[in-house]
Design a protein around this motif. Sequence first.
Motif, PDB file in Angstrom:
ATOM      1  N   GLY A  48       8.354   3.878   5.666  1.00 54.17           N
ATOM      2  CA  GLY A  48       7.451   2.759   5.885  1.00 54.17           C
ATOM      3  C   GLY A  48       6.710   2.383   4.627  1.00 54.17           C
ATOM      4  O   GLY A  48       6.952   2.902   3.540  1.00 54.17           O
ATOM      5  N   VAL A  49       5.774   1.458   4.784  1.00 52.35           N
ATOM      6  CA  VAL A  49       4.990   0.958   3.660  1.00 52.35           C
ATOM      7  C   VAL A  49       3.847   1.927   3.380  1.00 52.35           C
ATOM      8  O   VAL A  49       3.169   2.390   4.290  1.00 52.35           O
ATOM      9  CB  VAL A  49       4.447  -0.452   3.967  1.00 52.35           C
ATOM     10  CG1 VAL A  49       3.541  -0.937   2.844  1.00 52.35           C
ATOM     11  CG2 VAL A  49       5.598  -1.427   4.185  1.00 52.35           C
ATOM     12  N   VAL A  50       3.659   2.229   2.094  1.00 49.83           N
ATOM     13  CA  VAL A  50       2.548   3.070   1.641  1.00 49.83           C
ATOM     14  C   VAL A  50       1.846   2.362   0.491  1.00 49.83           C
ATOM     15  O   VAL A  50       2.396   1.454  -0.125  1.00 49.83           O
ATOM     16  CB  VAL A  50       3.033   4.470   1.200  1.00 49.83           C
ATOM     17  CG1 VAL A  50       3.624   5.244   2.370  1.00 49.83           C
ATOM     18  CG2 VAL A  50       4.038   4.374   0.058  1.00 49.83           C
ATOM     19  N   TRP A  51       0.628   2.768   0.224  1.00 46.53           N
ATOM     20  CA  TRP A  51      -0.165   2.187  -0.851  1.00 46.53           C
ATOM     21  C   TRP A  51      -0.425   3.245  -1.898  1.00 46.53           C
ATOM     22  O   TRP A  51      -0.599   4.420  -1.577  1.00 46.53           O
ATOM     23  CB  TRP A  51      -1.495   1.666  -0.306  1.00 46.53           C
ATOM     24  CG  TRP A  51      -1.338   0.410   0.469  1.00 46.53           C
ATOM     25  CD1 TRP A  51      -1.605  -0.857   0.036  1.00 46.53           C
ATOM     26  CD2 TRP A  51      -0.856   0.260   1.814  1.00 46.53           C
ATOM     27  NE1 TRP A  51      -1.317  -1.769   1.019  1.00 46.53           N
ATOM     28  CE2 TRP A  51      -0.854  -1.109   2.126  1.00 46.53           C
ATOM     29  CE3 TRP A  51      -0.414   1.160   2.783  1.00 46.53           C
ATOM     30  CZ2 TRP A  51      -0.442  -1.609   3.346  1.00 46.53           C
ATOM     31  CZ3 TRP A  51       0.003   0.677   4.005  1.00 46.53           C
ATOM     32  CH2 TRP A  51      -0.018  -0.694   4.279  1.00 46.53           C
ATOM     33  N   CYS A  52      -0.473   2.813  -3.145  1.00 47.13           N
ATOM     34  CA  CYS A  52      -0.805   3.709  -4.245  1.00 47.13           C
ATOM     35  C   CYS A  52      -2.206   3.377  -4.725  1.00 47.13           C
ATOM     36  O   CYS A  52      -2.514   2.220  -5.011  1.00 47.13           O
ATOM     37  CB  CYS A  52       0.198   3.552  -5.376  1.00 47.13           C
ATOM     38  SG  CYS A  52      -0.229   4.596  -6.776  1.00 47.13           S
ATOM     39  N   GLU A  53      -3.046   4.390  -4.795  1.00 47.98           N
ATOM     40  CA  GLU A  53      -4.411   4.229  -5.275  1.00 47.98           C
ATOM     41  C   GLU A  53      -4.624   5.144  -6.471  1.00 47.98           C
ATOM     42  O   GLU A  53      -4.065   6.237  -6.521  1.00 47.98           O
ATOM     43  CB  GLU A  53      -5.417   4.612  -4.185  1.00 47.98           C
ATOM     44  CG  GLU A  53      -5.298   3.783  -2.927  1.00 47.98           C
ATOM     45  CD  GLU A  53      -6.217   4.272  -1.819  1.00 47.98           C
ATOM     46  OE1 GLU A  53      -6.742   5.406  -1.914  1.00 47.98           O
ATOM     47  OE2 GLU A  53      -6.403   3.523  -0.855  1.00 47.98           O
ATOM     48  N   ILE A  92      -0.910   8.553  -2.747  1.00 47.11           N
ATOM     49  CA  ILE A  92      -0.181   7.673  -1.836  1.00 47.11           C
ATOM     50  C   ILE A  92      -0.848   7.806  -0.479  1.00 47.11           C
ATOM     51  O   ILE A  92      -1.063   8.921   0.008  1.00 47.11           O
ATOM     52  CB  ILE A  92       1.296   8.100  -1.730  1.00 47.11           C
ATOM     53  CG1 ILE A  92       1.961   8.052  -3.103  1.00 47.11           C
ATOM     54  CG2 ILE A  92       2.049   7.207  -0.758  1.00 47.11           C
ATOM     55  CD1 ILE A  92       3.326   8.714  -3.102  1.00 47.11           C
ATOM     56  N   VAL A  93      -1.180   6.665   0.124  1.00 46.37           N
ATOM     57  CA  VAL A  93      -1.809   6.667   1.444  1.00 46.37           C
ATOM     58  C   VAL A  93      -1.018   5.771   2.386  1.00 46.37           C
ATOM     59  O   VAL A  93      -0.342   4.841   1.956  1.00 46.37           O
ATOM     60  CB  VAL A  93      -3.282   6.204   1.386  1.00 46.37           C
ATOM     61  CG1 VAL A  93      -4.111   7.127   0.502  1.00 46.37           C
ATOM     62  CG2 VAL A  93      -3.401   4.772   0.918  1.00 46.37           C
ATOM     63  N   ASN A  94      -1.119   6.078   3.673  1.00 47.44           N
ATOM     64  CA  ASN A  94      -0.452   5.225   4.658  1.00 47.44           C
ATOM     65  C   ASN A  94      -1.422   4.146   5.140  1.00 47.44           C
ATOM     66  O   ASN A  94      -2.550   4.046   4.652  1.00 47.44           O
ATOM     67  CB  ASN A  94       0.121   6.058   5.810  1.00 47.44           C
ATOM     68  CG  ASN A  94      -0.947   6.726   6.659  1.00 47.44           C
ATOM     69  OD1 ASN A  94      -2.143   6.431   6.558  1.00 47.44           O
ATOM     70  ND2 ASN A  94      -0.532   7.648   7.499  1.00 47.44           N
ATOM     71  N   GLU A  95      -0.986   3.365   6.127  1.00 50.21           N
ATOM     72  CA  GLU A  95      -1.789   2.239   6.625  1.00 50.21           C
ATOM     73  C   GLU A  95      -3.126   2.670   7.204  1.00 50.21           C
ATOM     74  O   GLU A  95      -4.063   1.881   7.271  1.00 50.21           O
ATOM     75  CB  GLU A  95      -0.998   1.452   7.661  1.00 50.21           C
ATOM     76  CG  GLU A  95      -0.646   2.286   8.877  1.00 50.21           C
ATOM     77  CD  GLU A  95       0.459   1.670   9.708  1.00 50.21           C
ATOM     78  OE1 GLU A  95       0.617   2.107  10.858  1.00 50.21           O
ATOM     79  OE2 GLU A  95       1.156   0.781   9.212  1.00 50.21           O
ATOM     80  N   ASN A  96      -3.234   3.940   7.622  1.00 48.02           N
ATOM     81  CA  ASN A  96      -4.489   4.448   8.181  1.00 48.02           C
ATOM     82  C   ASN A  96      -5.390   5.052   7.118  1.00 48.02           C
ATOM     83  O   ASN A  96      -6.470   5.535   7.437  1.00 48.02           O
ATOM     84  CB  ASN A  96      -4.204   5.506   9.252  1.00 48.02           C
ATOM     85  CG  ASN A  96      -3.385   4.939  10.389  1.00 48.02           C
ATOM     86  OD1 ASN A  96      -3.582   3.803  10.809  1.00 48.02           O
ATOM     87  ND2 ASN A  96      -2.437   5.720  10.879  1.00 48.02           N
ATOM     88  N   GLY A  97      -4.916   5.092   5.855  1.00 50.59           N
ATOM     89  CA  GLY A  97      -5.707   5.689   4.782  1.00 50.59           C
ATOM     90  C   GLY A  97      -5.485   7.179   4.626  1.00 50.59           C
ATOM     91  O   GLY A  97      -6.141   7.819   3.802  1.00 50.59           O
TER      92      GLY A  97
END
Length: 107
Positions: A48-53, A92-97
């Motif tokens: 799925g989609v993940v975000w990089c912070e 790396i975080v998912n949609e829920n943080g």
Amino acid sequence: DGANHASTTQRPSTGRLTLDGHVLGEVTISSGNPSWMIMDVDTGKVSGVVWCEVTFANGRSETVGKFTISHGYGSWIAPIKASGSDVRSARIVNENGTVLAQATFTT
């Protein structure tokens, strides 16, 4: 003054992306400003989609972007609008943080 001044070039910083002591990938951040982040992930189970912070030396956090992990695998490259030497961590975080993996960099 005619002196020959050697230039100094910083090497890229590389860190292991880990969660609970397990290595799930690697992230490399180039030197320079702006710099680039290169991330390779093998989570084994996430899709799925993940975000990089990233978190900088001054404590500021920034979302660099998002990418897709498919069947646990993903690779990604993105610019960071700051000096790579200022990055202290990447995660790396998912949609829920929820943090799926994190790497720490030392100075």
